[in-house]
Write a protein that holds these residues in place. Structure first.
Motif, short mmCIF file in Angstrom:
data_model
loop_
_atom_site.label_atom_id
_atom_site.label_comp_id
_atom_site.label_asym_id
_atom_site.label_seq_id
_atom_site.Cartn_x
_atom_site.Cartn_y
_atom_site.Cartn_z
N ARG A 1 0.20 52.47 41.45
CA ARG A 1 -0.07 53.79 42.01
C ARG A 1 0.96 54.15 43.08
NH1 ARG A 1 -6.25 54.58 43.39
NH2 ARG A 1 -5.74 56.78 43.20
N ALA A 2 1.37 53.16 43.86
CA ALA A 2 2.39 53.39 44.89
C ALA A 2 3.69 53.83 44.23
CB ALA A 2 2.62 52.12 45.71
N GLN A 3 4.08 53.12 43.18
CA GLN A 3 5.32 53.46 42.47
C GLN A 3 5.25 54.88 41.93
OE1 GLN A 3 6.64 50.57 39.58
NE2 GLN A 3 8.04 52.01 38.60
N GLU A 4 4.13 55.25 41.33
CA GLU A 4 3.97 56.61 40.79
C GLU A 4 4.11 57.66 41.89
OE1 GLU A 4 0.12 56.39 38.96
OE2 GLU A 4 0.87 55.24 37.23
N SER A 5 3.53 57.37 43.04
CA SER A 5 3.59 58.31 44.15
C SER A 5 5.03 58.45 44.68
CB SER A 5 2.68 57.81 45.27
OG SER A 5 1.94 58.85 45.80
N PHE A 6 5.71 57.33 44.81
CA PHE A 6 7.11 57.38 45.28
C PHE A 6 8.00 58.12 44.29
CE2 PHE A 6 6.00 53.21 47.55
CZ PHE A 6 5.76 53.84 48.75
N GLU A 7 7.78 57.86 42.99
CA GLU A 7 8.58 58.54 41.95
C GLU A 7 8.32 60.04 41.95
OE1 GLU A 7 7.59 56.23 38.48
OE2 GLU A 7 9.14 54.73 38.92
N LYS A 8 7.06 60.42 42.14
CA LYS A 8 6.71 61.84 42.20
C LYS A 8 7.38 62.50 43.42
CE LYS A 8 2.63 64.71 41.60
NZ LYS A 8 1.16 64.73 41.54
N ALA A 9 7.41 61.77 44.52
CA ALA A 9 8.06 62.28 45.73
C ALA A 9 9.55 62.49 45.48
CB ALA A 9 7.85 61.32 46.90
N LEU A 10 10.16 61.55 44.77
CA LEU A 10 11.60 61.64 44.50
C LEU A 10 11.93 62.74 43.49
CD1 LEU A 10 12.54 57.86 44.57
CD2 LEU A 10 13.23 59.63 46.21
N ASN B 1 14.67 61.84 49.51
CA ASN B 1 13.65 61.41 50.46
C ASN B 1 13.75 59.91 50.71
OD1 ASN B 1 10.81 60.38 51.21
ND2 ASN B 1 10.68 62.58 51.55
N GLU B 2 14.13 59.57 51.94
CA GLU B 2 14.38 58.16 52.29
C GLU B 2 13.12 57.32 52.27
OE1 GLU B 2 16.82 57.54 55.76
OE2 GLU B 2 18.07 59.27 55.25
N LYS B 3 12.02 57.89 52.71
CA LYS B 3 10.75 57.15 52.74
C LYS B 3 10.36 56.74 51.31
CE LYS B 3 7.74 58.79 55.67
NZ LYS B 3 6.63 59.56 56.28
N ALA B 4 10.53 57.66 50.36
CA ALA B 4 10.19 57.37 48.96
C ALA B 4 11.17 56.35 48.38
CB ALA B 4 10.20 58.65 48.14
N GLN B 5 12.46 56.49 48.70
CA GLN B 5 13.45 55.53 48.21
C GLN B 5 13.15 54.12 48.71
OE1 GLN B 5 17.12 57.23 49.66
NE2 GLN B 5 17.32 58.63 47.91
N LYS B 6 12.85 54.04 50.00
CA LYS B 6 12.54 52.74 50.62
C LYS B 6 11.27 52.16 50.01
CE LYS B 6 13.56 52.24 55.22
NZ LYS B 6 13.30 52.41 56.66
N GLY B 7 10.25 53.01 49.82
CA GLY B 7 9.00 52.56 49.23
C GLY B 7 9.18 52.03 47.83
N LEU B 8 9.98 52.73 47.05
CA LEU B 8 10.24 52.32 45.68
C LEU B 8 10.96 50.98 45.64
CD1 LEU B 8 9.53 53.52 42.99
CD2 LEU B 8 11.74 54.68 42.95
N ARG B 9 11.90 50.78 46.56
CA ARG B 9 12.59 49.47 46.65
C ARG B 9 11.59 48.36 46.98
NH1 ARG B 9 16.80 52.59 49.00
NH2 ARG B 9 16.15 52.04 51.10
N LYS B 10 10.63 48.65 47.86
CA LYS B 10 9.60 47.66 48.21
C LYS B 10 8.76 47.29 47.01
CE LYS B 10 8.32 48.18 53.04
NZ LYS B 10 7.36 48.83 53.94
N VAL B 11 8.37 48.29 46.24
CA VAL B 11 7.54 48.07 45.06
C VAL B 11 8.27 47.23 44.04
CG1 VAL B 11 6.45 49.20 43.08
CG2 VAL B 11 6.15 50.16 45.34
#
Length: 131
Positions: A104-113, A119-129
């Motif tokens: 779900r986190a990945q889906e949210s970050f991808e939707k943000a991107l 969006n740096e927060k989404a890029q960073k989050g996606l890297r974490k996932v």
């Protein structure tokens, strides 16, 4: 006289909401999350269509143990009000990540991107996932 009595001129609803919001942010900065939630909840009740207030309420909830569901719900309201706000979508991804919901986190970050590819927060989050 038939004129209605004039009300004492106090702050408007939006002014009260803004004051509560500012107090909530201050309490959040101090680490007083319970007080922050009280003030931010008051702000959202006064101005329920202010997505920023809901976003900060979500942040305050996310800092309290056992309140991630409340954080998710507050953020869902913010996203309903501003569906293309990449920061809100990224914040939702961070909540899912904190709750252990990587997919779900990945889906949210991808939707943000999709909304904001830089969006740096989404890029960073996606890297974490993915990392």
């Amino acid at each position: 006289s038939l004129e209605s009595p004039k009300k004492a001129k106090g702050p408007s609803g939006s002014e009260r909401a803004e004051e509560q919001f500012k107090r909530g942010v201050e309490e959040l900065k101090r680490g007083n999350f319970r007080r922050a939630i009280e003030h931010l909840t008051s702000a959202t009740k006064s101005m329920p269509k202010n997505a920023g207030y809901w976003n900060y309420l979500s942040l305050a909830f996310s800092k309290m143990p056992g309140r991630l569901k409340d954080a998710e719900e507050a953020l869902a309201t913010a996203i309903k009000l501003e569906p293309s706000n990449a920061d809100f979508l990224s914040n939702l991804g961070l909540i899912y990540l904190k709750a252990g919901g990587k997919k779900r986190a990945q889906e949210s970050f991808e939707k943000a991107l999709k909304t904001d590819p830089k969006n740096e927060k989404a890029q960073k989050g996606l890297r974490k996932v993915k990392g």
